[in-house]
Design a protein around this motif. Structure first.
Motif, PDB file in Angstrom:
ATOM      1  N   ASN A  97      -2.914  -5.352   6.471  1.00 30.30           N
ATOM      2  CA  ASN A  97      -1.415  -5.250   6.769  1.00 30.30           C
ATOM      3  C   ASN A  97      -0.880  -4.396   5.469  1.00 30.30           C
ATOM      4  O   ASN A  97       0.507  -4.173   5.553  1.00 30.30           O
ATOM      5  CB  ASN A  97      -0.557  -6.658   6.789  1.00 30.30           C
ATOM      6  N   GLY A  98      -1.515  -4.025   4.546  1.00 26.96           N
ATOM      7  CA  GLY A  98      -1.019  -3.148   3.457  1.00 26.96           C
ATOM      8  C   GLY A  98      -0.424  -3.828   2.360  1.00 26.96           C
ATOM      9  O   GLY A  98       0.115  -3.198   1.436  1.00 26.96           O
ATOM     10  N   ALA A  99      -0.819  -5.458   2.282  1.00 26.42           N
ATOM     11  CA  ALA A  99      -0.121  -6.096   1.350  1.00 26.42           C
ATOM     12  C   ALA A  99      -1.364  -6.478   0.115  1.00 26.42           C
ATOM     13  O   ALA A  99      -2.419  -6.268   0.325  1.00 26.42           O
ATOM     14  CB  ALA A  99       0.243  -7.503   1.851  1.00 26.42           C
ATOM     15  N   LEU A 100      -0.569  -6.218  -0.821  1.00 27.43           N
ATOM     16  CA  LEU A 100      -1.616  -6.604  -2.054  1.00 27.43           C
ATOM     17  C   LEU A 100      -2.425  -7.959  -1.887  1.00 27.43           C
ATOM     18  O   LEU A 100      -1.745  -8.884  -1.762  1.00 27.43           O
ATOM     19  CB  LEU A 100      -0.596  -6.701  -3.406  1.00 27.43           C
ATOM     20  N   ALA A 101      -3.807  -7.727  -1.802  1.00 26.62           N
ATOM     21  CA  ALA A 101      -4.550  -8.993  -1.723  1.00 26.62           C
ATOM     22  C   ALA A 101      -5.687  -9.184  -2.805  1.00 26.62           C
ATOM     23  O   ALA A 101      -6.362 -10.275  -2.773  1.00 26.62           O
ATOM     24  CB  ALA A 101      -5.216  -8.800  -0.388  1.00 26.62           C
ATOM     25  N   GLY A 102      -5.583  -8.340  -3.871  1.00 23.92           N
ATOM     26  CA  GLY A 102      -6.795  -8.603  -4.874  1.00 23.92           C
ATOM     27  C   GLY A 102      -6.627  -7.429  -6.087  1.00 23.92           C
ATOM     28  O   GLY A 102      -5.894  -6.519  -6.045  1.00 23.92           O
ATOM     29  N   ALA A 114      -7.803  -2.052 -13.468  1.00 21.13           N
ATOM     30  CA  ALA A 114      -7.206  -2.940 -12.556  1.00 21.13           C
ATOM     31  C   ALA A 114      -6.809  -1.919 -11.450  1.00 21.13           C
ATOM     32  O   ALA A 114      -5.870  -1.294 -11.249  1.00 21.13           O
ATOM     33  CB  ALA A 114      -5.741  -3.276 -13.139  1.00 21.13           C
ATOM     34  N   MET A 115      -7.933  -2.295 -10.463  1.00 26.52           N
ATOM     35  CA  MET A 115      -7.703  -1.496  -9.108  1.00 26.52           C
ATOM     36  C   MET A 115      -7.283  -2.298  -7.994  1.00 26.52           C
ATOM     37  O   MET A 115      -7.872  -3.183  -7.814  1.00 26.52           O
ATOM     38  CB  MET A 115      -8.588  -0.857  -8.695  1.00 26.52           C
ATOM     39  N   PRO A 116      -6.119  -2.032  -7.473  1.00 32.36           N
ATOM     40  CA  PRO A 116      -5.309  -3.076  -6.589  1.00 32.36           C
ATOM     41  C   PRO A 116      -6.256  -2.789  -5.127  1.00 32.36           C
ATOM     42  O   PRO A 116      -6.720  -1.745  -5.005  1.00 32.36           O
ATOM     43  CB  PRO A 116      -4.038  -2.545  -6.268  1.00 32.36           C
ATOM     44  N   ILE A 117      -6.099  -3.778  -4.575  1.00 33.43           N
ATOM     45  CA  ILE A 117      -7.029  -4.398  -3.228  1.00 33.43           C
ATOM     46  C   ILE A 117      -5.852  -4.679  -2.135  1.00 33.43           C
ATOM     47  O   ILE A 117      -5.146  -5.379  -2.578  1.00 33.43           O
ATOM     48  CB  ILE A 117      -8.263  -5.068  -3.323  1.00 33.43           C
ATOM     49  N   THR A 143     -16.491  -3.375   2.721  1.00 30.20           N
ATOM     50  CA  THR A 143     -17.743  -2.390   2.198  1.00 30.20           C
ATOM     51  C   THR A 143     -18.941  -3.209   1.596  1.00 30.20           C
ATOM     52  O   THR A 143     -18.850  -4.568   1.864  1.00 30.20           O
ATOM     53  CB  THR A 143     -17.078  -1.424   1.057  1.00 30.20           C
ATOM     54  N   ASP A 144     -19.877  -2.259   1.166  1.00 37.22           N
ATOM     55  CA  ASP A 144     -21.113  -3.271   0.649  1.00 37.22           C
ATOM     56  C   ASP A 144     -20.504  -3.979  -0.554  1.00 37.22           C
ATOM     57  O   ASP A 144     -21.364  -4.783  -1.173  1.00 37.22           O
ATOM     58  CB  ASP A 144     -22.294  -2.136   0.172  1.00 37.22           C
ATOM     59  N   TYR A 145     -19.536  -3.696  -1.413  1.00 34.06           N
ATOM     60  CA  TYR A 145     -19.170  -4.028  -2.759  1.00 34.06           C
ATOM     61  C   TYR A 145     -18.079  -5.048  -2.798  1.00 34.06           C
ATOM     62  O   TYR A 145     -17.862  -5.980  -3.699  1.00 34.06           O
ATOM     63  CB  TYR A 145     -18.928  -3.015  -3.537  1.00 34.06           C
ATOM     64  N   TYR A 146     -17.212  -4.849  -1.824  1.00 36.86           N
ATOM     65  CA  TYR A 146     -15.898  -5.551  -1.834  1.00 36.86           C
ATOM     66  C   TYR A 146     -15.339  -5.508  -0.338  1.00 36.86           C
ATOM     67  O   TYR A 146     -15.629  -4.732   0.457  1.00 36.86           O
ATOM     68  CB  TYR A 146     -14.700  -5.255  -2.624  1.00 36.86           C
ATOM     69  N   HIS A 147     -14.435  -6.370  -0.192  1.00 36.05           N
ATOM     70  CA  HIS A 147     -13.566  -6.239   1.165  1.00 36.05           C
ATOM     71  C   HIS A 147     -12.055  -5.718   0.643  1.00 36.05           C
ATOM     72  O   HIS A 147     -11.507  -6.308  -0.387  1.00 36.05           O
ATOM     73  CB  HIS A 147     -13.333  -7.629   1.961  1.00 36.05           C
ATOM     74  N   GLY A 148     -11.578  -4.983   1.699  1.00 38.36           N
ATOM     75  CA  GLY A 148     -10.098  -4.588   1.556  1.00 38.36           C
ATOM     76  C   GLY A 148     -10.173  -3.043   1.156  1.00 38.36           C
ATOM     77  O   GLY A 148     -10.998  -2.347   0.995  1.00 38.36           O
ATOM     78  N   PHE A 149      -8.884  -2.573   0.900  1.00 41.18           N
ATOM     79  CA  PHE A 149      -8.540  -1.251   0.972  1.00 41.18           C
ATOM     80  C   PHE A 149      -8.392  -1.046  -0.486  1.00 41.18           C
ATOM     81  O   PHE A 149      -7.513  -1.286  -1.196  1.00 41.18           O
ATOM     82  CB  PHE A 149      -7.725  -0.134   1.502  1.00 41.18           C
ATOM     83  N   MET A 150      -9.326  -0.437  -1.248  1.00 33.99           N
ATOM     84  CA  MET A 150      -9.120  -0.537  -3.026  1.00 33.99           C
ATOM     85  C   MET A 150      -8.221   1.079  -3.129  1.00 33.99           C
ATOM     86  O   MET A 150      -8.605   1.918  -2.595  1.00 33.99           O
ATOM     87  CB  MET A 150     -10.428  -0.526  -3.543  1.00 33.99           C
ATOM     88  N   PHE A 151      -7.389   0.832  -4.187  1.00 31.62           N
ATOM     89  CA  PHE A 151      -7.040   2.318  -4.842  1.00 31.62           C
ATOM     90  C   PHE A 151      -6.970   2.298  -6.380  1.00 31.62           C
ATOM     91  O   PHE A 151      -7.165   1.137  -6.980  1.00 31.62           O
ATOM     92  CB  PHE A 151      -5.308   1.953  -4.516  1.00 31.62           C
ATOM     93  N   GLN A 177       0.669  -1.058   0.111  1.00 28.12           N
ATOM     94  CA  GLN A 177      -0.123   0.000   0.035  1.00 28.12           C
ATOM     95  C   GLN A 177       0.928   1.320  -0.115  1.00 28.12           C
ATOM     96  O   GLN A 177       0.531   2.281  -0.873  1.00 28.12           O
ATOM     97  CB  GLN A 177      -0.931   0.151   1.139  1.00 28.12           C
ATOM     98  N   SER A 178       1.929   1.211   0.746  1.00 28.22           N
ATOM     99  CA  SER A 178       2.786   2.378   0.783  1.00 28.22           C
ATOM    100  C   SER A 178       3.393   2.717  -0.650  1.00 28.22           C
ATOM    101  O   SER A 178       3.677   3.960  -1.105  1.00 28.22           O
ATOM    102  CB  SER A 178       3.918   2.195   1.687  1.00 28.22           C
ATOM    103  N   ALA A 179       3.791   1.690  -1.404  1.00 25.64           N
ATOM    104  CA  ALA A 179       4.252   1.865  -2.656  1.00 25.64           C
ATOM    105  C   ALA A 179       3.254   2.311  -3.670  1.00 25.64           C
ATOM    106  O   ALA A 179       3.464   3.252  -4.388  1.00 25.64           O
ATOM    107  CB  ALA A 179       4.733   0.633  -3.338  1.00 25.64           C
ATOM    108  N   ALA A 180       1.915   2.071  -3.452  1.00 25.65           N
ATOM    109  CA  ALA A 180       0.674   2.467  -4.188  1.00 25.65           C
ATOM    110  C   ALA A 180       0.749   4.034  -3.972  1.00 25.65           C
ATOM    111  O   ALA A 180       0.553   4.758  -4.959  1.00 25.65           O
ATOM    112  CB  ALA A 180      -0.488   1.801  -3.871  1.00 25.65           C
ATOM    113  N   PHE A 181       0.805   4.604  -2.791  1.00 25.08           N
ATOM    114  CA  PHE A 181       0.706   5.963  -2.447  1.00 25.08           C
ATOM    115  C   PHE A 181       1.913   6.704  -3.197  1.00 25.08           C
ATOM    116  O   PHE A 181       1.588   7.788  -4.082  1.00 25.08           O
ATOM    117  CB  PHE A 181       0.888   6.485  -1.029  1.00 25.08           C
ATOM    118  N   GLN A 182       3.144   6.336  -3.123  1.00 24.00           N
ATOM    119  CA  GLN A 182       4.312   7.000  -4.008  1.00 24.00           C
ATOM    120  C   GLN A 182       4.118   6.797  -5.478  1.00 24.00           C
ATOM    121  O   GLN A 182       4.563   7.846  -6.086  1.00 24.00           O
ATOM    122  CB  GLN A 182       5.313   5.773  -3.539  1.00 24.00           C
ATOM    123  N   ARG A 183       3.292   5.851  -5.821  1.00 22.55           N
ATOM    124  CA  ARG A 183       3.146   6.083  -7.357  1.00 22.55           C
ATOM    125  C   ARG A 183       2.004   6.550  -7.930  1.00 22.55           C
ATOM    126  O   ARG A 183       1.446   6.552  -9.041  1.00 22.55           O
ATOM    127  CB  ARG A 183       3.158   4.405  -7.893  1.00 22.55           C
TER     128      ARG A 183
END
Length: 393
Positions: free
Chosen positions: A90-95, A83-86, A67-75, A50-56
């Motif tokens: 722990n901030g690791a890529l999960a979907g 292709a929106m990473p989830i 959420t009502d549509y998915y689980h995880g933090f989407m970017f 997740q930290s690398a996603a912010f940097q990019r």
């Protein structure tokens, strides 16, 4: 040799510790895929943290994990919704989720060459309605997770859930319960999955229920790609019609296929006649889980791929289990894998609530990585027991 090792605790323990040094994968679960890349137009590596996603330049779309549509933090980044990473707690890529919309009023075709609304109801799920933008456009999503969905937003492992990497397709609005577990090896696929072409840097394709008799409205959105060893290497999404926008500002675009370009993805001898209707087209995207340069197509081994009638439509079910919800009696079991736990569909949950459980295809590691690992757990356990007995005596 094995008898001597297990009768001498010092030797056994020494060899086991040596194994741990030489082959650490023997005792740990592989948590993530080695390389997650989306492809078309450009190669785009998804940030693994997740930290690398912010940097990019990505921005987080939600502050609550479930959420009502998915689980995880989407970017997302810019206008790219292909292709929106989830990321998990722990901030690791999960979907990854793909979101699309179609031009207002666009029509597709069924097996009778009649026009139909898109996307067809027969492919929902895994296609799920997301939201309407207020201008008459409906948005749709397809979502894949790289770890068990119940682990995305929970620090605890539920009973019966194995950690480690995998591929889970969301089949309803509660992904912890409504998902399809994709086999990590092609030998575990049910006859529902039809082997297609092998293409360099793409691997061997598998399509659900694809045959010349398939109604075009049931062209399944998910396809799978396995490497020459039969290991899951990539997957993709496939939709009838044309997207509202083909290309994002960052260069990532949907692939789009018409009759002349079908060989890019399909063995055209397997396609139904309705796909050759004038105006019929499909679009989608590839998501790689391994490095694409390792996906080669050597000469096939006839023992690995015995003669099959899959391509001729002799398949157990006429449609994926998720498409048969309305025809299934309560508590009926369907074996989507061919030899493992089946699909339990509750009548009261109906169309978007399919409970697909699959526990058998999760493997902590591959014996190909560590050929000697298959006996190592037994050796370690025996060593500990014998050492304990020797101390007691």
């Amino acid at each position: 040799m094995r008898e001597y090792m297990t009768s001498n605790p010092v030797v056994a323990l020494t060899l086991t510790l040596l194994l741990l040094v030489l082959c650490p994968r023997a005792y740990r679960v592989v948590e993530t895929w080695e390389h997650v890349t989306v492809r078309y137009g450009v190669w785009e590596d998804l940030p693994v943290l997740q930290s690398a996603a912010f940097q990019r330049g990505y921005r987080r779309l939600n502050d609550v994990c479930k959420t009502d549509y998915y689980h995880g933090f989407m970017f997302s980044r810019g206008d790219n919704t292909k292709a929106m990473p989830i990321y998990d707690l722990n901030g690791a890529l999960a979907g990854v989720q793909s979101r699309f919309r179609l031009p207002i009023g666009q029509r597709g075709y069924n097996s009778q060459n009649e026009t139909i609304s898109l996307p067809p109801v027969e492919v929902m799920p895994p296609v799920l309605k997301a939201f309407s933008d207020g201008r008459g456009s409906q948005h749709y999503t397809v979502t894949a997770y790289f770890n068990h969905p119940s682990l995305i937003c929970s620090p605890l492992v539920s009973p019966g859930v194995l950690p480690g990497r995998g591929l889970y397709i969301q089949m309803g609005f509660n992904p912890a319960r409504h998902f399809l577990s994709v086999p990590l090896h092609d030998r575990d696929l049910s006859p529902l999955w039809v082997r297609g072409s092998c293409l360099p840097q793409m691997g061997t394709h598998y399509f659900s229920n694809l045959s010349r008799a398939l109604p075009c409205e049931k062209l399944y959105p998910l396809f799978l790609m396995y490497n020459w060893e039969g290991q899951l290497a990539a997957f993709g999404w496939l939709f009838q019609g044309r997207p509202y926008s083909l290309r994002s500002n960052d260069g990532v675009e949907w692939f789009r296929l018409t009759t002349p370009t079908y060989p890019f993805l399909f063995d055209t001898s397997q396609l139904p006649p309705c796909m050759f209707q004038e105006g019929f087209q499909v679009f989608g995207i590839h998501v790689y889980l391994r490095r694409h340069e390792t996906l080669v197509c050597p000469r096939e081994n006839p023992q690995r791929y015995p003669p099959s009638d899959k391509a001729h439509g002799n398949i157990r079910h006429s449609a994926p289990a998720s498409q048969q919800t309305h025809d299934i009696n309560n508590n009926e079991k369907i074996d989507i894998r061919g030899n493992y736990d089946g699909v339990n569909i509750s009548r009261d949950e109906q169309f978007n609530s399919v409970d697909i459980r699959d526990k058998a295809n999760r493997k902590p590691s591959s014996s190909n990585d560590c050929p000697v690992a298959r006996d190592s757990s037994l050796i370690l356990l025996t060593s500990v027991i014998l050492l304990f007995m020797s101390v007691v005596r």
